[in-house]
Design an enzyme around this catalytic site. Structure first.
Site, PDB file in Angstrom:
ATOM      1  N   ASP A 144      10.583  13.356  35.101  1.00  0.00           N
ATOM      2  CA  ASP A 144      10.913  13.882  33.786  1.00  0.00           C
ATOM      3  C   ASP A 144      12.424  14.026  33.710  1.00  0.00           C
ATOM      4  OD1 ASP A 144       9.590  15.373  31.275  1.00  0.00           O
ATOM      5  OD2 ASP A 144      11.423  16.435  31.846  1.00  0.00           O
ATOM      6  N   ARG A 194       6.291   5.281  29.898  1.00  0.00           N
ATOM      7  CA  ARG A 194       5.152   6.211  29.885  1.00  0.00           C
ATOM      8  C   ARG A 194       3.842   5.505  30.198  1.00  0.00           C
ATOM      9  NH1 ARG A 194       6.791   9.658  24.472  1.00  0.00           N
ATOM     10  NH2 ARG A 194       8.630  10.678  25.339  1.00  0.00           N
ATOM     11  N   ARG A 212      -4.144  15.809  36.317  1.00  0.00           N
ATOM     12  CA  ARG A 212      -3.416  16.862  35.634  1.00  0.00           C
ATOM     13  C   ARG A 212      -4.286  18.067  35.270  1.00  0.00           C
ATOM     14  NH1 ARG A 212       1.074  16.379  32.835  1.00  0.00           N
ATOM     15  NH2 ARG A 212       0.742  18.624  32.676  1.00  0.00           N
ATOM     16  N   TYR A 253      19.112  19.399  25.690  1.00  0.00           N
ATOM     17  CA  TYR A 253      18.083  20.343  26.118  1.00  0.00           C
ATOM     18  C   TYR A 253      18.703  21.671  26.547  1.00  0.00           C
ATOM     19  CZ  TYR A 253      14.197  17.010  26.022  1.00  0.00           C
ATOM     20  OH  TYR A 253      13.224  16.139  25.623  1.00  0.00           O
TER      21      TYR A 253
END
Length: 376
Positions: A90, A41, A54, A166
């Site tokens: 991601d 990250r 962003r 997920y």
């Protein structure tokens, strides 16, 4: 090179990092020109230049836009003098590319519109095709143009268990109770789901390898919630298939999970070249666990095959404690890793955090940490 399959040969031709780049030397167990360091990250909310981008672009939009992907990936490398860039992506990107109805919701994470909990839902799950990843290939080309020859680009994918969680939970979970219930009560459906996900992960990594990345990381975010027994039965075989599929590309492969101190040996046996260690386990202790597991599994093997290179493992919170504390922790971790190497229980050391950079981290603290590592 002529004896290699065409796709593997093309991948080798596109890689531009020097063979003796610090990251690659450490992964092979050789003495690097300096101790390599990058941080998970490292491209993200800790950087003002990332936050500026962003403001007008969503997370998944940024992952699939070649120009944004390249710029975000390169931002921390330029700022911190990192030895490796990690592809901005991601865990759910290959699922999104394949057509799964999901989104990344601010403050929550990936959310799946229709959770996958039955055999019928598993059968309907799409498998990604290489053409659906063209924008990522283009973005990788932009990253490679921006790196020095002594810097590498690491490709990235989520491991099958984490992707499955997920999909089954419908989003992030604190306890993974729906996931585990499916594993225990319907193991046939679980294994079918894992078999369905594995080709998508392999294809995602193959596309990155063939685009010219220098290394790969398989990130199993949630594996630490499993017992060693459950990991061996429900997870390890599928992660091993992925490492086996990627091995012909001849690039270092990293395996990392959070809270996986009790699984380090099992994760090493899945087949990576480098095992990531979170901050909860000292590096020399981690190396001993990995070496013991490899020796037990392969008692007649050469000693060199009973060790893996290590990656890690500064506590991300230590970057908030000031430069002196950071320097002390860097020195300690490097000493632990060096002891493991001297004992023959580790091959090399790539410095990293024990997880990812926290969003409110001062970028200057990260830069100072990189400088400290490069002194060691």
């Amino acid at each position: 090179m002529s004896d290699l399959p065409a796709d593997v040969a093309a991948a080798e031709a596109r890689r531009r990092a020097d063979k003796d780049a610090p990251f690659l030397a450490a992964a092979r167990g050789e003495k690097p020109s300096r101790r390599p360091v990058w941080m998970m990250r490292q491209a993200g909310r800790s950087l003002p230049e990332y936050r500026e981008i962003r403001k007008n672009h969503g997370m998944l939009e940024s992952c699939f836009n070649p120009e944004l992907l390249a710029e975000i990936t390169l931002q921390p490398v330029r700022r911190h003098d990192a030895d490796a860039a990690i592809l901005f992506s991601d865990i759910v990107v290959p699922l999104k590319a394949a057509g799964v109805d999901l989104d990344i919701v601010a403050g929550r994470g990936p959310v799946v519109e229709h959770p996958v909990r039955t055999q019928e839902a598993v059968d309907e799950l799409p498998i990604v095709e290489p053409g659906q990843l063209d924008s990522i290939v283009e973005g990788i080309g932009g990253v490679l143009e921006g790196l020095r020859n002594d810097q590498v680009l690491i490709g990235f994918a989520g491991a099958p268990f984490t992707l499955a969680s997920y999909l089954v939970e419908g989003g992030p979970s604190k306890n993974h109770e729906v996931t585990k219930a499916l594993m225990y009560t319907h193991p046939d459906v679980w294994h079918s789901l894992m078999r369905r996900l594995t080709p998508t992960i392999v294809r995602f990594l193959q596309v990155q390898a063939e685009a010219g990345v220098d290394a790969l990381q398989l990130f199993d975010s949630w594996a630490g919630y499993l017992s060693a027994r459950d990991y061996r039965e429900f997870v390890q075989p599928f992660s091993a298939q992925i490492f086996d599929a990627m091995r012909p590309y001849g690039i270092p492969m990293i395996h990392f999970g959070v809270g996986t101190g009790e699984l380090l040996g099992e994760m090493a046996l899945a087949g990576p070249d480098v095992v990531g260690v979170d901050w909860r386990v000292p590096m020399d202790s981690a190396a001993a666990r990995i070496s013991a597991a490899l020796q037990e599994a392969k008692p007649t093997a050469e000693p060199a095959s009973r060790a893996k290179a290590l990656q890690g493992n500064l506590d991300p919170a230590a970057l908030f404690a000031g430069p002196d504390i950071t320097a002390e922790n860097v020195a300690r971790i490097c000493a632990e890793a060096d002891r493991a190497i001297e004992r023959g229980q580790a091959r090399g050391h790539i410095f990293n955090l024990g997880h990812g950079v926290l969003p409110n981290t001062d970028p200057d603290a990260i830069t100072r940490a990189f400088e400290e590592v490069h002194k060691r």
